[in-house]
Design a protein around this motif. Sequence first.
Motif, PDB file in Angstrom:
ATOM      1  N   UNK A   1     -48.870 -10.455  23.556  1.00  0.00           N
ATOM      2  CA  UNK A   1     -48.439 -11.574  22.689  1.00  0.00           C
ATOM      3  C   UNK A   1     -47.324 -12.081  22.760  1.00  0.00           C
ATOM      4  N   UNK A   2     -45.911 -11.253  22.653  1.00  0.00           N
ATOM      5  CA  UNK A   2     -45.395 -12.617  23.428  1.00  0.00           C
ATOM      6  C   UNK A   2     -45.054 -13.177  24.293  1.00  0.00           C
ATOM      7  N   UNK A   3     -45.956 -12.708  25.599  1.00  0.00           N
ATOM      8  CA  UNK A   3     -45.573 -13.468  26.757  1.00  0.00           C
ATOM      9  C   UNK A   3     -46.836 -14.552  26.711  1.00  0.00           C
ATOM     10  N   UNK A   4     -47.931 -14.893  25.853  1.00  0.00           N
ATOM     11  CA  UNK A   4     -48.949 -15.222  26.145  1.00  0.00           C
ATOM     12  C   UNK A   4     -48.032 -16.186  24.865  1.00  0.00           C
ATOM     13  N   UNK A   5     -46.968 -16.270  23.725  1.00  0.00           N
ATOM     14  CA  UNK A   5     -46.284 -17.080  23.240  1.00  0.00           C
ATOM     15  C   UNK A   5     -45.480 -17.958  24.050  1.00  0.00           C
ATOM     16  N   UNK A   6     -45.044 -17.476  25.122  1.00  0.00           N
ATOM     17  CA  UNK A   6     -44.125 -17.924  25.903  1.00  0.00           C
ATOM     18  C   UNK A   6     -44.659 -18.916  26.524  1.00  0.00           C
ATOM     19  N   UNK A   7     -45.755 -18.223  27.372  1.00  0.00           N
ATOM     20  CA  UNK A   7     -46.811 -19.110  28.271  1.00  0.00           C
ATOM     21  C   UNK A   7     -46.676 -20.667  27.305  1.00  0.00           C
ATOM     22  N   UNK A   8     -47.264 -20.324  26.261  1.00  0.00           N
ATOM     23  CA  UNK A   8     -47.772 -21.443  25.068  1.00  0.00           C
ATOM     24  C   UNK A   8     -46.756 -22.622  25.150  1.00  0.00           C
ATOM     25  N   UNK A   9     -45.354 -22.218  24.673  1.00  0.00           N
ATOM     26  CA  UNK A   9     -44.339 -22.731  24.669  1.00  0.00           C
ATOM     27  C   UNK A   9     -43.963 -23.767  26.020  1.00  0.00           C
ATOM     28  N   UNK A  10     -44.452 -22.865  26.933  1.00  0.00           N
ATOM     29  CA  UNK A  10     -43.826 -23.648  28.373  1.00  0.00           C
ATOM     30  C   UNK A  10     -44.933 -24.394  28.428  1.00  0.00           C
ATOM     31  N   UNK A  11     -45.852 -23.973  28.233  1.00  0.00           N
ATOM     32  CA  UNK A  11     -46.600 -25.530  29.148  1.00  0.00           C
ATOM     33  C   UNK A  11     -47.020 -26.087  27.932  1.00  0.00           C
ATOM     34  N   UNK A  12     -46.424 -26.489  26.444  1.00  0.00           N
ATOM     35  CA  UNK A  12     -45.973 -26.823  25.411  1.00  0.00           C
ATOM     36  C   UNK A  12     -45.023 -28.213  26.063  1.00  0.00           C
ATOM     37  N   UNK A  13     -43.964 -27.724  26.821  1.00  0.00           N
ATOM     38  CA  UNK A  13     -43.084 -28.333  27.308  1.00  0.00           C
ATOM     39  C   UNK A  13     -43.795 -29.332  28.111  1.00  0.00           C
TER      40      UNK A  13
END
Length: 271
Positions: free
Chosen positions: A234-246
């Motif tokens: 879940x943490x990895x996916x959340x990091x992915x989501x904020x990266x995709x947001x960037x």
Amino acid sequence: MDFLTEKVIYISLFILVIHTIETLAYAVRLSGARVGLIASALSLFNLMVIVSRMANMMQQPFTGSLVDTAPSTNTLAFVEDQYRVIIGASTIGTIVGIILLPTFVALFSRSIIHLSKQKGSIPSLFKTIFSLEYIKRGLNQMHFPNRTYLKGFSLAHIPKRLFIVNMVVTSIYTIGVLSALYAALLAPERASTAIMASGLINGIATILLVVFVDPRISVMADDVINKRGDYLTLRNVSLMMVTSRLFGTLLAQVLFIPGAQYIAWFTKFIV
């Protein structure tokens, strides 16, 4: 640098704060899964989304006023430069949110527990978190991402489609109002129609987010609580989501003018 007026700086700072809040909203589900209170976490998440959406609505008249106060000569280039500064502020705000993400995971974990203890009373929660003691405790929780936080992060387990969808939706949401306002300059005879299209664009972006992105993250958080998934994923996916947001805010720079041109073209079929 005449385009960099005091008003543009104020609007940019406002946009920076909005995108920081929206980026930090991703920390709420992480915190909810961490403390096992996902329903309370979603309540806090919805509160943050409402605050950011309201703040975004508040800045729109000021952003629109940049068109009204633009010089009569070289208007398009002048306004474009101002709006690109504002889009750049969204990128900086997202970066700030990413840097603060580990800190706010810890802070939101405490806030969710307090919300549960207060029987869901948001005013009581605010009274607690804005107390001097809680602020001091929060400052002690300050820490920035490091290699340990990224331990176990692997691109192999990242859902690529979710990454792309979130990036595109973020870019649309970032430029929705700005492209509509710029379209009003491209098609002055249909200016009102173009400006009102911004609500439709942001509405579509919100629907795409709710349909394709939010449910996936919510299910992953539920899986963590029900022992069907692990917190690290879940943490990895959340990091992915904020990266995709960037990346979405960077894509917004590319789509800004084409988006405005498309809106200006589309209004011909409405008027």
